[in-house]
Design an enzyme around this catalytic site. Structure first.
Site, PDB file in Angstrom:
ATOM      1  N   ARG A 157      31.436 -21.468   6.474  1.00  0.00           N
ATOM      2  CA  ARG A 157      30.278 -21.080   5.673  1.00  0.00           C
ATOM      3  C   ARG A 157      30.763 -20.426   4.394  1.00  0.00           C
ATOM      4  NH1 ARG A 157      25.989 -16.421   7.295  1.00  0.00           N
ATOM      5  NH2 ARG A 157      27.318 -15.207   5.882  1.00  0.00           N
ATOM      6  N   TYR A 170      23.674 -11.740  -0.459  1.00  0.00           N
ATOM      7  CA  TYR A 170      23.857 -11.765   0.989  1.00  0.00           C
ATOM      8  C   TYR A 170      25.192 -12.409   1.376  1.00  0.00           C
ATOM      9  CZ  TYR A 170      23.546 -13.090   5.834  1.00  0.00           C
ATOM     10  OH  TYR A 170      23.846 -13.250   7.148  1.00  0.00           O
ATOM     11  N   ASP A 181      24.230 -20.128   3.946  1.00  0.00           N
ATOM     12  CA  ASP A 181      23.093 -19.372   4.454  1.00  0.00           C
ATOM     13  C   ASP A 181      22.234 -18.881   3.302  1.00  0.00           C
ATOM     14  OD1 ASP A 181      21.306 -17.856   5.868  1.00  0.00           O
ATOM     15  OD2 ASP A 181      22.793 -16.548   6.811  1.00  0.00           O
ATOM     16  N   HIS A 189      19.350 -17.356   3.937  1.00  0.00           N
ATOM     17  CA  HIS A 189      18.912 -16.095   4.539  1.00  0.00           C
ATOM     18  C   HIS A 189      17.478 -15.739   4.174  1.00  0.00           C
ATOM     19  CE1 HIS A 189      19.603 -12.007   6.336  1.00  0.00           C
ATOM     20  NE2 HIS A 189      20.311 -12.789   7.144  1.00  0.00           N
ATOM     21  N   GLU A 226      21.001 -22.830   5.933  1.00  0.00           N
ATOM     22  CA  GLU A 226      20.461 -21.993   7.005  1.00  0.00           C
ATOM     23  C   GLU A 226      19.307 -21.141   6.505  1.00  0.00           C
ATOM     24  OE1 GLU A 226      22.131 -18.205   9.592  1.00  0.00           O
ATOM     25  OE2 GLU A 226      23.550 -19.681   8.822  1.00  0.00           O
ATOM     26  N   GLU A 262      17.695 -17.853  14.109  1.00  0.00           N
ATOM     27  CA  GLU A 262      18.408 -16.676  14.594  1.00  0.00           C
ATOM     28  C   GLU A 262      17.485 -15.488  14.814  1.00  0.00           C
ATOM     29  OE1 GLU A 262      20.278 -14.117  11.005  1.00  0.00           O
ATOM     30  OE2 GLU A 262      21.173 -16.091  11.223  1.00  0.00           O
ATOM     31  N   ARG A 305      18.841 -22.306  15.957  1.00  0.00           N
ATOM     32  CA  ARG A 305      19.863 -21.260  15.965  1.00  0.00           C
ATOM     33  C   ARG A 305      19.522 -20.100  16.890  1.00  0.00           C
ATOM     34  NH1 ARG A 305      21.951 -18.509  12.228  1.00  0.00           N
ATOM     35  NH2 ARG A 305      24.017 -18.918  13.091  1.00  0.00           N
ATOM     36  N   GLU A 315      28.358 -20.294  15.666  1.00  0.00           N
ATOM     37  CA  GLU A 315      28.842 -19.296  14.708  1.00  0.00           C
ATOM     38  C   GLU A 315      29.826 -18.366  15.401  1.00  0.00           C
ATOM     39  OE1 GLU A 315      26.968 -16.176  11.436  1.00  0.00           O
ATOM     40  OE2 GLU A 315      25.769 -16.758  13.172  1.00  0.00           O
ATOM     41  N   TRP A 363      14.852  -9.831   3.231  1.00  0.00           N
ATOM     42  CA  TRP A 363      16.288  -9.655   3.272  1.00  0.00           C
ATOM     43  C   TRP A 363      16.909 -10.753   4.121  1.00  0.00           C
ATOM     44  CZ3 TRP A 363      20.144  -8.914   6.934  1.00  0.00           C
ATOM     45  CH2 TRP A 363      21.411  -8.647   6.405  1.00  0.00           C
TER      46      TRP A 363
END
Length: 402
Positions: free
Chosen positions: A148, A160, A210, A212, A236, A262, A283, A339, A402
Site C-alpha cells: 500500500r 492519512y 487507502d 480512508h 480502499e 474495516e 474488509r 493486511e 477522518w
C-alpha cells in the site's frame, strides 16, 4: 462435562492499548479473544466485565454457535462496534479452546487449507514522494508482493497513512489531534505519486491505496478513473459506507477495484454492497465483526457474488486477531489478501506465538487452537494509556471524515 469456570478481561498497552479476553474451562483449558476497539477500548472492557462475563460462567465452551446467538439475540440491542467486538472476543476465545481440546490448529476445524499461504500487504509511506519510493523499495526487498502506498499531501499536516517511526499508529495522543485536510489538494496529488511508484517499480507487484473515507461519491469516482492506468489492486474506503447506494455511482464511472468494510461490524452492514456487487473486496475483520463464526458468514455470502476477502489488519488489532484472521484466510475459497503491518517490539513481549511471515505470505501457527499465548507478567509493565484517533477538519474549520 467441561464448563466455563473463569473469564478475565485483560487491559494492557504494550506499544498500544489492547483488550484481551481469556476464558478458562473447568478442565483447565484457556482460550484468548481480542476485544480491542481503537480509542474506545474501555467501553468494550466494561461491556464484557459488566454484562457478558456473568452470562458465560457455567456455560458449555463447546457450544460456540449457541453462545454467539445467545449473546447477540439475547441482548435485544443488536450490532454496533462495542457489542460486536465484545461478542467477537468470546467467539474467538471459544474457537481457541475448541482447537486446543481437539489438538488441532483452528484452520483445520474450518475445513483445512484452501491455499499454501496467505498473501499479505504492508504499508509504504513517506513525508514526500522520494521517501515513499524508498519505502516501497524497502518492502520490495523484504519480499512483499503487495504494497500500500501513501504520501503526505504537500502543506496538509493531516495526510492519512504516513508513518512516523517503526510502526504506524494514528491513536497517539491523550486527546484527539485535530488535523487539517484538503480534498482538492489530495485529488490533485495522490494520482501523481501512485504513477511514480509504477514508473519506478513496474507492474510485477500489487499496488494498493487507502482513501480512508475522505471523498464524496463523485469525487471517489473521479479518483478511481484518474488512477486506472496504475492498475491498483484496490482503492480502499473511497467514501463513507453508511450509504451503500453511493457505491453504485462510483462503480458506474471507474473500473478501479473497490475495497470496503474495516469499520463495518455485521453481515447486514455489507449485505447490499456484496449482493449488488458494488465492491470487489470485503474488509470486515474478526475482532469487529463478531468473531470467527460471523466473519465466515460474511465471507460465505461474498463468495456467492465473486467478492473476495481483504481483512483489516492494522496494529490496533492484537496478535490474537491476526492469528485468527490467518486461520480463516487460509481456509476460505474466496480469499483475496490480508493486511499485515507488524507490531511494536513491546507487543511481542506480551503476546507470544502466532503466524509467521515468509516471502510475501503469512503461514498460520500449527499449534492447537490459535497458537497465541498471553504473558501476564510482561503485561503488568504496560498499563493502560488513554489515546484517541485524530479528528480531521477542512481548511474552513468544519469537521470532516477522518
Amino acid at each position: 462435562m467441561s464448563r466455563i469456570e473463569r473469564v478475565e478481561v485483560l487491559v494492557a498497552s504494550p506499544g498500544r492499548n489492547y483488550v484481551t479476553l481469556r476464558i478458562t474451562t473447568s478442565d483447565g483449558v484457556t482460550g484468548l479473544g481480542d476485544a480491542t476497539l481503537n480509542g474506545r477500548e474501555l467501553a468494550v472492557a466494561s461491556y464484557l466485565r459488566d454484562h457478558l462475563v456473568p452470562l458465560l460462567i457455567g456455560r458449555d465452551p463447546a457450544r460456540i454457535e449457541d453462545t454467539w446467538q445467545y449473546l447477540y439475540k439475547g441482548a435485544y440491542w443488536r450490532r454496533g462496534p462495542v457489542t460486536m467486538t465484545a461478542i467477537a472476543a468470546v467467539d474467538t476465545a471459544l474457537w481457541d479452546i475448541k482447537g486446543k481440546v481437539a489438538g488441532l490448529p483452528v484452520y483445520q476445524l474450518l475445513g483445512g487449507r484452501a491455499r499454501d499461504g496467505v498473501l499479505v500487504y504492508s504499508h509504504a509511506s513517506g513525508e514526500d514522494v522520494p521517501q515513499l519510493l524508498d519505502d516501497v523499495a524497502r518492502f520490495r526487498d523484504l519480499g512483499y508482493r503487495a504494497i500500500r502506498a501513501q504520501a503526505a499531501v504537500p502543506g496538509i499536516a493531516g495526510s492519512y497513512g504516513v508513518r512516523h517511526g517503526k510502526v504506524y499508529e494514528p491513536a497517539a495522543t491523550a486527546l484527539p489531534d485535530e488535523q487539517p485536510w484538503s480534498t482538492e489538494a489530495y485529488l490533485d496529488f495522490a494520482p501523481t505519486y501512485l504513477r511514480e511508484v509504477r514508473e519506478r517499480f513496474g507492474f510485477d507487484f500489487h499496488l494498493l491505496h487507502d482513501v480512508h473515507h475522505r471523498l464524496s461519491p463523485i469525487e471517489a469516482a473521479r479518483f478511481g478513473k484518474s488512477v486506472e492506468d496504475c492498475r491498483l489492486f484496490w482503492m480502499e474506503d473511497p467514501t463513507p459506507a453508511e450509504n451503500q447506494e453511493a457505491f453504485r455511482l462510483i462503480r458506474s464511472h471507474t473500473t478501479t477495484p473497490i475495497a470496503v468494510g474495516e469499520a463495518l461490524t455485521s453481515i447486514w452492514d455489507v449485505q447490499h454492497l456484496i449482493t449488488e456487487q458494488l465492491i470487489d473486496y470485503v474488509r470486515t475483520t474478526v475482532v469487529h465483526a463478531g468473531g470467527i463464526s460471523h466473519l465466515r458468514r460474511i465471507f460465505d455470502l461474498a463468495a456467492l457474488y465473486q467478492v473476495r476477502t481483504g481483512s483489516h489488519g492494522a496494529t490496533d488489532l492484537s496478535p490474537v486477531t491476526l492469528s485468527a484472521a490467518v486461520h480463516v484466510d487460509i481456509s476460505v475459497p474466496n480469499f483475496g489478501i490480508q493486511e499485515y503491518m507488524g507490531f511494536a517490539d513491546e507487543t511481542a513481549e506480551v503476546f507470544h506465538g502466532g503466524p509467521m511471515y515468509a516471502d510475501g505470505v503469512l503461514l498460520p501457527s500449527e499449534e492447537p487452537g490459535l497458537g497465541v499465548e498471553y504473558d501476564d507478567e510482561a503485561a503488568e509493565k504496560f498499563p493502560y494509556d488513554p489515546r484517541y484517533l485524530p479528528v480531521a477538519r477542512r481548511l474552513d474549520g468544519s469537521v470532516h471524515d477522518w
